[in-house]
Design a protein around this motif. Structure first.
Motif, mmCIF file in Angstrom:
data_model
loop_
_atom_site.group_PDB
_atom_site.id
_atom_site.type_symbol
_atom_site.label_atom_id
_atom_site.label_comp_id
_atom_site.label_asym_id
_atom_site.label_seq_id
_atom_site.Cartn_x
_atom_site.Cartn_y
_atom_site.Cartn_z
ATOM 1 N N ARG A 190 0.833 -1.204 0.000
ATOM 2 C CA ARG A 190 0.000 0.000 0.000
ATOM 3 C C ARG A 190 0.867 1.253 0.000
ATOM 4 O O ARG A 190 0.617 2.188 -0.775
ATOM 5 N N LEU A 191 1.881 1.287 0.852
ATOM 6 C CA LEU A 191 2.777 2.446 0.914
ATOM 7 C C LEU A 191 3.488 2.651 -0.418
ATOM 8 O O LEU A 191 3.537 3.768 -0.950
ATOM 9 N N LEU A 192 4.055 1.574 -0.955
ATOM 10 C CA LEU A 192 4.800 1.682 -2.209
ATOM 11 C C LEU A 192 3.886 2.110 -3.357
ATOM 12 O O LEU A 192 4.273 2.932 -4.190
ATOM 13 N N ALA A 193 2.666 1.575 -3.390
ATOM 14 C CA ALA A 193 1.729 1.930 -4.458
ATOM 15 C C ALA A 193 1.292 3.386 -4.357
ATOM 16 O O ALA A 193 1.149 4.077 -5.374
ATOM 17 N N GLU A 194 1.070 3.857 -3.146
ATOM 18 C CA GLU A 194 0.697 5.264 -2.968
ATOM 19 C C GLU A 194 1.814 6.182 -3.457
ATOM 20 O O GLU A 194 1.550 7.221 -4.076
ATOM 21 N N ARG A 195 3.044 5.785 -3.202
ATOM 22 C CA ARG A 195 4.173 6.619 -3.659
ATOM 23 C C ARG A 195 4.304 6.574 -5.180
ATOM 24 O O ARG A 195 4.578 7.602 -5.811
ATOM 25 N N LEU A 196 4.105 5.404 -5.763
ATOM 26 C CA LEU A 196 4.145 5.323 -7.221
ATOM 27 C C LEU A 196 3.047 6.187 -7.836
ATOM 28 O O LEU A 196 3.291 6.899 -8.817
ATOM 29 N N ALA A 239 3.070 -1.637 -8.602
ATOM 30 C CA ALA A 239 2.769 -1.047 -9.907
ATOM 31 C C ALA A 239 1.329 -1.320 -10.314
ATOM 32 O O ALA A 239 0.631 -0.431 -10.820
ATOM 33 N N LEU A 240 0.859 -2.538 -10.084
ATOM 34 C CA LEU A 240 -0.515 -2.879 -10.457
ATOM 35 C C LEU A 240 -1.532 -2.138 -9.597
ATOM 36 O O LEU A 240 -2.566 -1.680 -10.103
ATOM 37 N N VAL A 241 -1.243 -1.988 -8.308
ATOM 38 C CA VAL A 241 -2.158 -1.238 -7.436
ATOM 39 C C VAL A 241 -2.226 0.223 -7.870
ATOM 40 O O VAL A 241 -3.306 0.822 -7.932
ATOM 41 N N SER A 242 -1.082 0.811 -8.191
ATOM 42 C CA SER A 242 -1.097 2.212 -8.609
ATOM 43 C C SER A 242 -1.714 2.372 -9.995
ATOM 44 O O SER A 242 -2.366 3.391 -10.279
ATOM 45 N N ALA A 243 -1.558 1.374 -10.866
ATOM 46 C CA ALA A 243 -2.226 1.425 -12.174
ATOM 47 C C ALA A 243 -3.745 1.409 -11.993
ATOM 48 O O ALA A 243 -4.475 2.113 -12.703
ATOM 49 N N ALA A 244 -4.215 0.617 -11.030
ATOM 50 C CA ALA A 244 -5.653 0.590 -10.744
ATOM 51 C C ALA A 244 -6.132 1.923 -10.193
ATOM 52 O O ALA A 244 -7.258 2.356 -10.471
ATOM 53 N N ALA A 245 -5.258 2.608 -9.449
ATOM 54 C CA ALA A 245 -5.618 3.893 -8.848
ATOM 55 C C ALA A 245 -5.534 5.050 -9.841
ATOM 56 O O ALA A 245 -6.143 6.096 -9.617
ATOM 57 N N ARG A 246 -4.772 4.871 -10.924
ATOM 58 C CA ARG A 246 -4.590 5.933 -11.918
ATOM 59 C C ARG A 246 -4.899 5.404 -13.318
ATOM 60 O O ARG A 246 -4.050 5.394 -14.215
ATOM 61 N N PRO A 247 -6.137 4.969 -13.555
ATOM 62 C CA PRO A 247 -6.453 4.346 -14.850
ATOM 63 C C PRO A 247 -6.335 5.293 -16.038
ATOM 64 O O PRO A 247 -6.083 4.844 -17.158
ATOM 65 N N GLY A 297 -3.610 -8.023 -4.464
ATOM 66 C CA GLY A 297 -4.906 -8.306 -3.859
ATOM 67 C C GLY A 297 -6.078 -7.925 -4.733
ATOM 68 O O GLY A 297 -6.047 -8.096 -5.963
ATOM 69 N N PRO A 298 -7.136 -7.367 -4.141
ATOM 70 C CA PRO A 298 -8.352 -7.053 -4.902
ATOM 71 C C PRO A 298 -8.160 -5.962 -5.951
ATOM 72 O O PRO A 298 -9.013 -5.797 -6.822
#
Length: 217
Positions: free
Chosen positions: A85-91, A121-129, A146-147
């Protein structure tokens, strides 16, 4: 090829993260790298891939996702490197930064993740489509996303060593979970770190082809 290399500091919340930004003269896009657990922006494998992308007219950003103080803690505990979560938020924050910086503003953005960095990377891609146009995972752990996997819209290439049995199984499961365009490419004779002759070169070529196709404006 004429490229401009600069060391930059990217503000992310309360943190300031050092990064190496390389931009060809007329970049077709820019790729943000997310390194794996226990690594840094100086990862020899990621820098080797980045050079191939630069040769294909793609800009690259290699960044330390932890501050020096956090890195010191992580060296003792190995906890932060798995804080997806931390790494994805930073990305995601770095993606936002790329959309406003003069040298990268308007460029299509791709993400290249290795090991645990692939999950981030995948979590941040989901957050920034709207911003992230393509993702490549090298020996990644997409299961750790995860989800968020259900929300990834960016075309995704999963690169896995043929001898990396456990990670290959996890990537096969992720391929089934990802809703958009996804390809799984198995590199024969490669273990998790792609140290065998010719295997990392194959990864770099496949990544360059994927980004050249899906970041095309």
């Amino acid at each position: 090829m004429d490229v401009r290399t600069s060391e930059v500091t990217i503000p992310v919340g309360q943190a300031e993260l050092p990064a190496d930004l390389v931009l060809p003269a007329d970049p077709a896009g820019v790729v943000l790298f997310a390194h794996g657990s226990g690594s840094s922006r100086h990862s020899p494998r990621n820098t080797a891939v980045a050079r191939v992308l630069n040769d294909r007219s793609l800009g690259t950003v290699l960044v330390d996702l932890l501050t020096p103080a956090e890195d010191a803690v992580d060296a003792r505990t190995a906890e932060l490197r798995f804080d997806i979560r931390l790494l994805a938020e930073r990305l995601a924050a770095i993606v936002d930064w790329l959309t406003t910086e003069p040298g990268t503003r308007g460029l299509p953005i791709g993400l290249f993740g290795a090991s645990t960095g692939a999950a981030a990377a995948l979590v941040s891609a989901a957050a920034r489509p709207e911003q992230v146009r393509a993702v490549v995972s090298r020996g990644g752990r997409p299961d750790l996303a995860g989800p968020a996997l259900d929300s990834v819209q960016a075309p995704t290439l999963l690169l896995v060593g043929g001898l990396d049995d456990q990670v290959l199984e996890l990537n096969e499961q992720a391929r089934a979970a990802l809703p958009g365009l996804v390809e799984l490419e198995v590199v024969p004779g490669a273990t998790h770190l792609f140290e065998e002759p010719g295997t990392l070169e194959r990864v770099a070529d496949a990544a360059a082809d994927w980004f050249a196709t899906h970041l095309a404006r």
